[in-house]
Write a protein that holds these residues in place. Sequence first.
Motif, PDB file in Angstrom:
ATOM      1  N   ASP A 214      -6.377  -0.992   7.044  1.00  0.00           N
ATOM      2  CA  ASP A 214      -6.766  -1.532   5.748  1.00  0.00           C
ATOM      3  C   ASP A 214      -8.257  -1.845   5.708  1.00  0.00           C
ATOM      4  O   ASP A 214      -8.655  -2.902   5.243  1.00  0.00           O
ATOM      5  CB  ASP A 214      -5.932  -2.803   5.430  1.00  0.00           C
TER       6      ASP A 214
ATOM      7  N   LYS B  72      -1.478   2.587  -6.986  1.00  0.00           N
ATOM      8  CA  LYS B  72      -1.418   1.377  -6.157  1.00  0.00           C
ATOM      9  C   LYS B  72      -1.199   0.141  -7.018  1.00  0.00           C
ATOM     10  O   LYS B  72      -1.867  -0.033  -8.033  1.00  0.00           O
ATOM     11  CB  LYS B  72      -2.738   1.249  -5.384  1.00  0.00           C
TER      12      LYS B  72
ATOM     13  N   HIS C 190      -9.881   2.032   2.625  1.00  0.00           N
ATOM     14  CA  HIS C 190     -10.726   1.989   1.422  1.00  0.00           C
ATOM     15  C   HIS C 190     -12.113   2.442   1.876  1.00  0.00           C
ATOM     16  O   HIS C 190     -13.043   1.628   1.930  1.00  0.00           O
ATOM     17  CB  HIS C 190     -10.787   0.566   0.857  1.00  0.00           C
TER      18      HIS C 190
ATOM     19  N   HIS D   9      -3.754   3.773   5.139  1.00  0.00           N
ATOM     20  CA  HIS D   9      -4.138   2.773   4.134  1.00  0.00           C
ATOM     21  C   HIS D   9      -5.537   2.285   4.460  1.00  0.00           C
ATOM     22  O   HIS D   9      -5.730   1.470   5.370  1.00  0.00           O
ATOM     23  CB  HIS D   9      -3.143   1.607   4.130  1.00  0.00           C
TER      24      HIS D   9
HETATM   25 ZN   LIG Z   1      -5.797  -2.262   1.161  1.00  0.00          ZN
END
Ligand SMILES: [Zn+2]
Length: 560
Positions: free
Chosen positions: A443, A282, A67, A65
């Motif tokens: 994350d 998501k 970005h 997970h």
């Molecule tokens: Zn996230």
Amino acid sequence: MTDRILTAGTIITMEEAPDRATAVAVADGVIVAVGTLEQCQAALPGAEVVDTGAAALAPGFIDPHSHPIASGGATQAPAHSIAPWDAQSWDDALAIFAKTVAESPAGTPLVFAGFDALLLEHPAPTAPELDAIFGDRIVGILDNSGHAVYFTSAVIRAHGWDAAPPADPVGGSFGRTADGALNGQAFEIPAALQVLVPIMQAQGGNPIVQAADYYAWMARNGVTSTSDMTYEDDYRAAYELLASLPSSPLRISMWQMSTTEGFADPVEFAAGEQRLVKRGVKLWTDGSPWVGNIGISFPYLHSHATEIGGIDGSKAGMVALNYTRAEVDALLDRAAPLGWSMSFHANGDLAIDFALDAYERALSLHGLLGTDHRWRIEHVGAGRADQFERAARLGVHVSMGPFQYYYWGDLLDGAMFEGEIGSRWQNFRGAFDSGAVVSFHNDGAVSPPTPVLNMQTAVSRRTQRGNVHRPELVATIHEAMQAHTINAAKTLGRDHLVGSIAVGKLADLVELSADPYAVDPHALDDEVKVLGTWLGGERIDLDAFLSAAAAVPAPGGAHG
Ligand SMILES: [Zn+2]
């Protein structure tokens, strides 16, 4: 491609048999034998033998997970960090602001990432406070949760929002004064991105170089596969370009935001699905524990910390949920028949119940119960053992954020929540005991990409300041390793390709300075250093990758 036999002090396969080896044979990037040097030489005669020099070789770490491109833009130069690992107090942040203003040409738009009201012990700023620091500059400050952005009046004027304040986007909101004008705060991803993306574009950096810097940071910490959990098609060209560069260090799986047009549409990547693949959709049930907008059945405490953090409890509970059940059911009904893996952000216990309720209905309606659907639930800060057991029964994977406990654990236990509840945050033991597939993530850019530190946190429950809350809720080192290798591969739908060292899989590897099973669990992060990574049987050369990225012209030219 060269045939090679790689050796190391020990090879941790993350398979049951053999669980250990001393050599791995690789032909055309694919593992063809695992065992002793003699066994590998018999399987691949004449292959070059390469002693990696590593004390231990393991499957490349997987952060399921992240970005990566957004994190590059938010954290890598020209963006600046005031995150808890770079600024310990608001005074530190002010010093970073002052230095940045002094060192950048007048009028340059600025992005700072990592504001955390709780850990900086300073309330989230509004436009008037930021205007006093930055004057007429376009400045955006990304909350460390990624769920809020704070911005100057210059940003409001640049959008014409002073004359015509925008409506709140679906799933997000703007902070407002009593008369409805914007106050310089945006909450939740759709509103936050509406503010931040134009500032990131205007600050003049090359997003490709920033993303490459972030890829390299992940690779230096041992990551070989990850995801983008806020994929949208605007990112496609950048991902293709980064995948095409020499020694590009990551395989990336995409979960497309349910708020984007065509979220359920297929995406074809020229790089091929071993490199880039769309896997799912998501959704967000709630927000961030540190912003105070999570779906919980228990109250935030009134304390010095929550007062400064601006957490009054009014945004928590059922009101924190970002969708109605009808909205979620409609999204799931559109995506589920197409085979997408659904991913639900859920931190609070009510949010987890909400996600699991919606999943149970959709899985059952679409005939997916009991199948290998790999739907997932993210972060699960307040998740209880019985909720993990329910996830396991539904076949829902659980992806945990050990960093929540590491950085905020001391506040969670007694300052944010009653100790009885807060001390159980990130209940590793309950999650693994449930039988669910459990993975760990950072994350990015909510925390630095540090798999080994996540593992240390899970096996020790030691916070950044060295305190331990509920030591009985630790995971074992093997579980922690699984969470960043084979389990994470399963959650990404890539376990047929990566996640363990086994014949037929791609040779994605991490070189470690020590065997993680042989060191003090409390000192894992000090004792186990990443020496390098391999992707598809080739050792990653980050200098080659970064210099190729630096030669890429900024898309559309820098402006602003
Ligand atoms: Zn996230």
